[in-house]
Scaffold this active site. Structure first.
Site, mmCIF file in Angstrom:
data_model
loop_
_atom_site.group_PDB
_atom_site.id
_atom_site.type_symbol
_atom_site.label_atom_id
_atom_site.label_comp_id
_atom_site.label_asym_id
_atom_site.label_seq_id
_atom_site.Cartn_x
_atom_site.Cartn_y
_atom_site.Cartn_z
ATOM 1 N N HIS A 1 -2.703 -9.538 -1.039
ATOM 2 C CA HIS A 1 -1.506 -10.101 -0.505
ATOM 3 C C HIS A 1 -0.461 -11.114 -1.265
ATOM 4 C CE1 HIS A 1 0.748 -11.565 3.137
ATOM 5 N NE2 HIS A 1 -0.340 -12.341 3.579
ATOM 6 N N HIS B 1 2.204 -0.792 0.150
ATOM 7 C CA HIS B 1 2.435 -1.646 1.063
ATOM 8 C C HIS B 1 1.869 -0.969 2.404
ATOM 9 C CE1 HIS B 1 4.081 -4.501 3.866
ATOM 10 N NE2 HIS B 1 4.003 -5.353 2.856
ATOM 11 N N ASP C 1 6.758 -7.937 -4.812
ATOM 12 C CA ASP C 1 5.843 -9.009 -5.889
ATOM 13 C C ASP C 1 5.918 -8.163 -6.955
ATOM 14 O OD1 ASP C 1 5.827 -11.124 -4.330
ATOM 15 O OD2 ASP C 1 4.033 -10.387 -3.159
HETATM 16 N N1 CMC Z 1 -2.490 1.528 -6.920
HETATM 17 C C1 CMC Z 1 -3.220 2.497 -6.939
HETATM 18 N N2 CMC Z 1 -3.505 3.193 -5.656
HETATM 19 C C2 CMC Z 1 -3.266 2.593 -4.727
HETATM 20 C C3 CMC Z 1 -2.666 1.473 -4.634
HETATM 21 C C4 CMC Z 1 -2.325 0.599 -6.007
HETATM 22 N N3 CMC Z 1 -1.745 -0.208 -5.770
HETATM 23 N N4 CMC Z 1 -2.408 1.174 -3.456
HETATM 24 C C5 CMC Z 1 -2.626 2.000 -2.701
HETATM 25 N N5 CMC Z 1 -3.249 2.874 -3.235
HETATM 26 C C6 CMC Z 1 -4.016 4.076 -2.897
HETATM 27 C C7 CMC Z 1 -5.457 3.921 -2.139
HETATM 28 O O1 CMC Z 1 -6.490 3.917 -2.990
HETATM 29 C C8 CMC Z 1 -5.476 5.110 -1.002
HETATM 30 O O2 CMC Z 1 -5.986 6.071 -1.870
HETATM 31 P P1 CMC Z 1 -6.604 7.207 -1.089
HETATM 32 O O3 CMC Z 1 -5.810 7.925 0.114
HETATM 33 O O4 CMC Z 1 -6.772 8.385 -1.941
HETATM 34 O O5 CMC Z 1 -8.151 6.701 -0.646
HETATM 35 C C9 CMC Z 1 -4.044 5.234 -0.654
HETATM 36 O O6 CMC Z 1 -3.249 4.664 -1.747
HETATM 37 C C10 CMC Z 1 -3.751 4.320 0.773
HETATM 38 O O7 CMC Z 1 -3.836 3.167 0.320
HETATM 39 P P2 CMC Z 1 -4.519 2.024 1.155
HETATM 40 O O8 CMC Z 1 -5.494 0.923 0.566
HETATM 41 O O9 CMC Z 1 -5.291 2.542 2.556
HETATM 42 O O10 CMC Z 1 -3.227 1.089 1.923
HETATM 43 P P3 CMC Z 1 -3.707 -0.121 2.573
HETATM 44 O O11 CMC Z 1 -2.539 -0.324 3.272
HETATM 45 O O12 CMC Z 1 -4.895 -0.561 3.031
HETATM 46 O O13 CMC Z 1 -3.205 -1.716 1.377
HETATM 47 C C11 CMC Z 1 -2.234 -2.812 -0.133
HETATM 48 C C12 CMC Z 1 -1.900 -1.844 1.101
HETATM 49 C C13 CMC Z 1 -0.742 -3.342 -0.411
HETATM 50 C C14 CMC Z 1 -3.087 -3.781 0.153
HETATM 51 C C15 CMC Z 1 -2.315 -1.778 -1.374
HETATM 52 O O14 CMC Z 1 -1.462 -0.669 -1.504
HETATM 53 C C16 CMC Z 1 -2.484 -2.616 -2.640
HETATM 54 O O15 CMC Z 1 -3.750 -3.219 -2.866
HETATM 55 N N6 CMC Z 1 -1.544 -2.882 -3.413
HETATM 56 C C17 CMC Z 1 -1.729 -3.750 -4.736
HETATM 57 C C18 CMC Z 1 -1.588 -5.119 -4.079
HETATM 58 C C19 CMC Z 1 -0.152 -5.590 -3.755
HETATM 59 O O16 CMC Z 1 0.730 -5.534 -4.684
HETATM 60 N N7 CMC Z 1 -0.266 -6.235 -2.787
HETATM 61 C C20 CMC Z 1 1.202 -6.959 -2.219
HETATM 62 C C21 CMC Z 1 1.718 -6.389 -1.024
HETATM 63 S S1 CMC Z 1 3.387 -6.784 -0.945
HETATM 64 C C22 CMC Z 1 3.123 -8.695 -0.356
HETATM 65 C C23 CMC Z 1 2.810 -8.960 0.858
HETATM 66 O O17 CMC Z 1 3.770 -8.596 1.667
HETATM 67 O O18 CMC Z 1 1.909 -9.384 0.753
#
Ligand code: CMC
Length: 431
Positions: free
Chosen positions: A266, A307, A366
């Site tokens: 986050h 996201h 971010d």
């Molecule tokens: N790098 C590599 N793979 C990723 C990433 C990433 N940053 N984000 C998602 N994936 C993959 C994930 O492993 C999954 O793969 P598979 O379908 O093969 O299992 C797929 O993409 C879908 O991702 P998810 O984990 O189901 O997505 P989520 O909605 O649960 O998580 C997230 C969203 C933002 C937590 C995640 O994308 C992440 O950890 N990103 C990096 C951290 C980040 O930049 N966070 C800031 C968000 S914007 C600021 C805010 O509003 O807080």
């Protein structure tokens, strides 16, 4: 309410009619509140990927089309034309202020900026290398000790005073946390300065010297704060709403938002992006890190990518990406130019890679915000506190909206129990 949904399939809910909640914009929702009584089942949605927890008038996100509206106004229009305090007024009150309303609001915020001296003493108790987010969580939670008795959560005027107090004091708290971490005297707020200029002064001025606020830095913070001010039911806002739903005092509820924001998934992502870029170090290492991010056996993720809601582009990232160029040009900041070039290369390679394309993983706000903060000379461990200052507006607006809603009840999810069935206690000497 519009059409009803009928559940069908091979389970016991066959034929159960579910009402349908109609939004003014976006996807309609199925109202499952009565489902347990009528069909004897719960819904199962860990991480809430398909669950609306409330109705809200504050912010709208269209993830497929990259749209973000505060009270109906597009974020790019607000970022280009408004100030952070104007956006704060809008989020809290629902309408843009008239000139008189804005003057009164600014006056109220200005006169709540100071902290009680006893509270200031708390900073001395923290270890010198305490993370500023840890200090902020503690200090904001302890505001309850100062204002609990004077805050009637059922009185709209008291709720408004809480919001003004929080928006006013959070920069003072963040700057004091920073000053403590660098061993410098805490600077008092100056009420003749604007919101972000005052913050910059409290962070970077020292009593021994005059300090002039750089208008480019102050404007950059205004833009970043407006972009981060609210984002509907994100993890930290939902946490504030959940804590607040118990009737807890709002300062305690808000401190839970700061705690939830801290995580790297986050608000902690801005700090994590900069640490990641420093670790990658050079554009020649980008392919290696892209492979690590794709490897399911490697915990490494591309920070600042992906996201939960935006599956096309993050409209905040578009505003900030252009802004990043302007800020770096202004400061002619070679060290951060290098980081920005590296970030652009990482972005280019990732956006051409099937893994990221198939999963609709785009740079989020971010990915760029940390580079701007770094260019302004803000230390890495203060990036997430900056986000917390901005999001205090959204947390306060959501808490006020929730408390104003006569339908609010304590938030209490259920679970699918997967533990032991009932068994008998075994005395210690028989185990
Ligand atoms: N790098 C590599 N793979 C990723 C990433 C990433 N940053 N984000 C998602 N994936 C993959 C994930 O492993 C999954 O793969 P598979 O379908 O093969 O299992 C797929 O993409 C879908 O991702 P998810 O984990 O189901 O997505 P989520 O909605 O649960 O998580 C997230 C969203 C933002 C937590 C995640 O994308 C992440 O950890 N990103 C990096 C951290 C980040 O930049 N966070 C800031 C968000 S914007 C600021 C805010 O509003 O807080």
């Amino acid at each position: 309410m519009a059409d009803n949904y009928t559940l069908s399939g091979s389970n016991s809910t066959d034929g159960t009619e579910l009402p349908h909640v109609e939004p003014t914009l976006g996807t309609p929702a199925v109202d499952v509140r009565g489902l347990n009584q009528t069909a004897g089942v719960f819904t199962f949605d860990p991480a809430f990927t398909a669950t609306c927890s409330c109705e809200s008038d504050i912010t709208f996100i269209d993830g497929a089309n990259g749209q973000l509206l505060y009270r109906g106004y597009p974020i790019d229009q607000l970022a280009a034309n408004a100030s952070h305090l104007e956006v704060s007024y809008l989020l809290i009150n629902g309408e843009l202020p008239s000139r008189t309303q804005m003057d009164q609001f600014r006056e109220s915020i200005t006169h709540h900026t100071m902290l009680n001296t006893s509270l200031m003493n708390f900073f001395d108790s923290f270890h010198y290398d305490a993370h500023p987010m840890a200090m902020m969580t503690g200090i904001v939670g302890s505001l309850a000790a100062f204002y609990h008795d004077t805050t009637d959560i059922h009185d709209p005027e008291h709720r408004e005073t809480f919001a003004h107090r929080m928006i006013a004091k959070i920069p003072t708290i963040a700057a004091a946390a920073y000053k403590h971490s660098v061993g410098q005297p805490i600077m008092s707020p100056r009420n003749n300065l604007g919101y972000t200029s005052n913050l910059l002064r409290m962070m970077f001025a020292v009593p021994a010297e005059d300090y002039e606020v750089d208008p480019v830095a102050s404007k950059a913070l205004e833009v970043l704060f407006m972009l981060h001010a609210d984002h509907e039911q994100n993890a930290s806002t939902s946490t504030v709403r959940m804590a607040g739903s118990t009737g807890a005092n709002p300062y305690a509820a808000l401190s839970t938002g700061i705690a939830a924001l801290w995580g790297p998934a986050h608000g902690g992502a801005n700090e994590a992006v900069l640490n990641m870029l420093n670790e990658i170090g050079d554009a020649s290492n980008v392919p290696e890190y892209i492979e690590k991010a794709k490897d399911k056996n490697d915990p490494f993720k591309l920070m600042g990518f992906g996201h939960r809601v935006y599956k096309n582009f993050d409209p905040r990232a578009l505003v900030i990406r252009d802004y990043c160029h302007q800020v770096l040009d202004h400061y002619n900041n070679q060290g951060n130019e290098r980081l920005f070039d590296l970030a652009r290369e990482l972005e280019r390679v990732a956006l051409e890679d099937d893994y990221f394309v198939e999963r609709a993983l785009y740079p989020n706000v971010d990915f760029y915000s940390g580079i701007i903060y770094a260019a302004l000379g803000i230390p890495t461990n203060m990036f997430t506190p900056m986000f917390a200052i901005a999001r205090t507006v959204g947390w306060s607006a959501h808490w006020m909206e929730m408390m104003n809603d006569p339908g609010t009840r304590i938030a209490r999810p259920r679970q699918v129990y997967t533990g032991y069935t009932q068994r008998d206690y075994v005395p210690t000497d028989k185990r």
